[in-house]
Design a protein around this motif. Structure first.
Motif, PDB file in Angstrom:
ATOM      1  N   ASN A  49       0.821  -1.218   0.000  1.00 52.18           N
ATOM      2  CA  ASN A  49       0.000   0.000   0.000  1.00 52.18           C
ATOM      3  C   ASN A  49       0.852   1.264   0.000  1.00 52.18           C
ATOM      4  OD1 ASN A  49      -1.797  -2.148   1.689  1.00 52.18           O
ATOM      5  ND2 ASN A  49      -3.045  -0.822   0.400  1.00 52.18           N
ATOM      6  N   THR A  74      -4.131   9.401  -8.554  1.00 49.41           N
ATOM      7  CA  THR A  74      -4.273   8.107  -9.213  1.00 49.41           C
ATOM      8  C   THR A  74      -3.021   7.855 -10.034  1.00 49.41           C
ATOM      9  OG1 THR A  74      -6.678   8.364  -9.366  1.00 49.41           O
ATOM     10  CG2 THR A  74      -5.656   6.735 -10.822  1.00 49.41           C
ATOM     11  N   CYS A  89      -3.820   2.586  -9.242  1.00 47.58           N
ATOM     12  CA  CYS A  89      -3.707   2.671  -7.786  1.00 47.58           C
ATOM     13  C   CYS A  89      -4.242   4.032  -7.373  1.00 47.58           C
ATOM     14  CB  CYS A  89      -2.263   2.518  -7.325  1.00 47.58           C
ATOM     15  SG  CYS A  89      -1.619   0.843  -7.502  1.00 47.58           S
ATOM     16  N   TYR A  90      -5.248   4.015  -6.524  1.00 44.28           N
ATOM     17  CA  TYR A  90      -5.871   5.233  -6.032  1.00 44.28           C
ATOM     18  C   TYR A  90      -5.410   5.477  -4.603  1.00 44.28           C
ATOM     19  CZ  TYR A  90      -9.150   4.226  -9.844  1.00 44.28           C
ATOM     20  OH  TYR A  90      -9.717   3.951 -11.062  1.00 44.28           O
ATOM     21  N   GLY A  91      -5.225   6.746  -4.245  1.00 43.63           N
ATOM     22  CA  GLY A  91      -4.859   7.032  -2.874  1.00 43.63           C
ATOM     23  C   GLY A  91      -4.583   8.497  -2.624  1.00 43.63           C
ATOM     24  N   VAL A 122       3.033   7.836  -1.729  1.00 43.41           N
ATOM     25  CA  VAL A 122       1.626   7.536  -1.999  1.00 43.41           C
ATOM     26  C   VAL A 122       1.118   6.423  -1.084  1.00 43.41           C
ATOM     27  CG1 VAL A 122      -0.047   6.889  -3.778  1.00 43.41           C
ATOM     28  CG2 VAL A 122       2.016   8.170  -4.418  1.00 43.41           C
ATOM     29  N   VAL A 124      -1.711   3.954  -0.889  1.00 47.79           N
ATOM     30  CA  VAL A 124      -2.680   3.346  -1.795  1.00 47.79           C
ATOM     31  C   VAL A 124      -3.842   2.772  -0.985  1.00 47.79           C
ATOM     32  CG1 VAL A 124      -3.040   1.517  -3.506  1.00 47.79           C
ATOM     33  CG2 VAL A 124      -0.880   2.794  -3.467  1.00 47.79           C
ATOM     34  N   ASP A 125      -5.077   3.182  -1.329  1.00 47.63           N
ATOM     35  CA  ASP A 125      -6.236   2.639  -0.621  1.00 47.63           C
ATOM     36  C   ASP A 125      -7.137   1.786  -1.509  1.00 47.63           C
ATOM     37  OD1 ASP A 125      -7.956   4.474  -2.000  1.00 47.63           O
ATOM     38  OD2 ASP A 125      -7.593   5.973  -0.456  1.00 47.63           O
ATOM     39  N   VAL A 127      -6.787  -0.619  -5.339  1.00 45.71           N
ATOM     40  CA  VAL A 127      -6.087  -1.083  -6.538  1.00 45.71           C
ATOM     41  C   VAL A 127      -7.135  -1.670  -7.465  1.00 45.71           C
ATOM     42  CG1 VAL A 127      -4.380  -2.735  -7.425  1.00 45.71           C
ATOM     43  CG2 VAL A 127      -3.994  -1.603  -5.206  1.00 45.71           C
TER      44      VAL A 127
END
Length: 184
Positions: A49, A74, A89-91, A122, A124-125, A127
């Motif tokens: 993450n 992103t 990958c969002y976060g 980053v 990441v929360d 994927v």
């Protein structure tokens, strides 16, 4: 079909590490959305993450300005050469400048560059993978050396001047905090 995960698996991490470029997306609450291609050995996966990527001096500084307003990012990779896949990958991210204590340790993960402008750490929360069936095949031929030569030609003083004259605001006029005064 799209699949979602809480973290990067070992297989997805290998996919990321095999890619020669990635895209960064960011946006402030209003104004333009920025999508920027990145390359030049500028990304490391530090855990399922956690991803860090180093931003080199360039014509714009949108990501820094956007993250100062709303902390979301992103990252996206496309399988151009073999496996058809799109990975996002969002976060959220912490912006580190050369003046910040944590910068040097993370910057040491990458090849040396006078143009290192920020490092984004980053968190990441989410994927997500999707098929990538419409992504074309493209052959990797190597890195461009234009930015590296541009940076070397300017030297540290020229890079600082460039930050002052060209990198202090986004195209929508938001501050990027590249310089210490008035920074985060």
């Amino acid at each position: 079909m799209a699949k979602q995960f809480d973290a990067l698996s070992d297989a997805l991490t290998r996919f990321v590490e095999d890619q020669h470029m990635f895209f960064v997306g960011s946006a402030a609450p209003e104004g333009r959305v920025n999508i920027s291609p990145k390359g030049m050995d500028s990304l490391r996966v530090l855990g399922p993450n956690r991803i860090v990527w180093r931003n080199l001096t360039g014509s714009g500084n949108e990501t820094a300005g956007h993250l100062a307003r709303i902390n979301r990012m992103t990252l996206m990779w496309c399988g151009f050469e073999a496996r058809p896949m799109i990975l996002r990958c969002y976060g959220s991210a912490t912006t580190l400048h050369p003046r910040d204590a944590e910068f040097d340790a993370l910057n040491a993960l990458f090849p040396g560059s006078q143009g290192a402008r920020q490092i984004y750490d980053v968190a990441v929360d989410l994927v997500q993978t999707s098929c990538g069936y419409a992504v074309p095949f493209m052959e990797y031929k190597g890195e461009r050396d234009v930015l590296e030569k541009w940076t070397e030609d300017r030297g540290a003083e020229g890079i600082s001047e460039y930050w002052e004259t060209r990198n202090q605001t986004t195209i929508d006029g938001a501050p990027t905090h590249i310089l210490a005064q008035g920074s985060d």
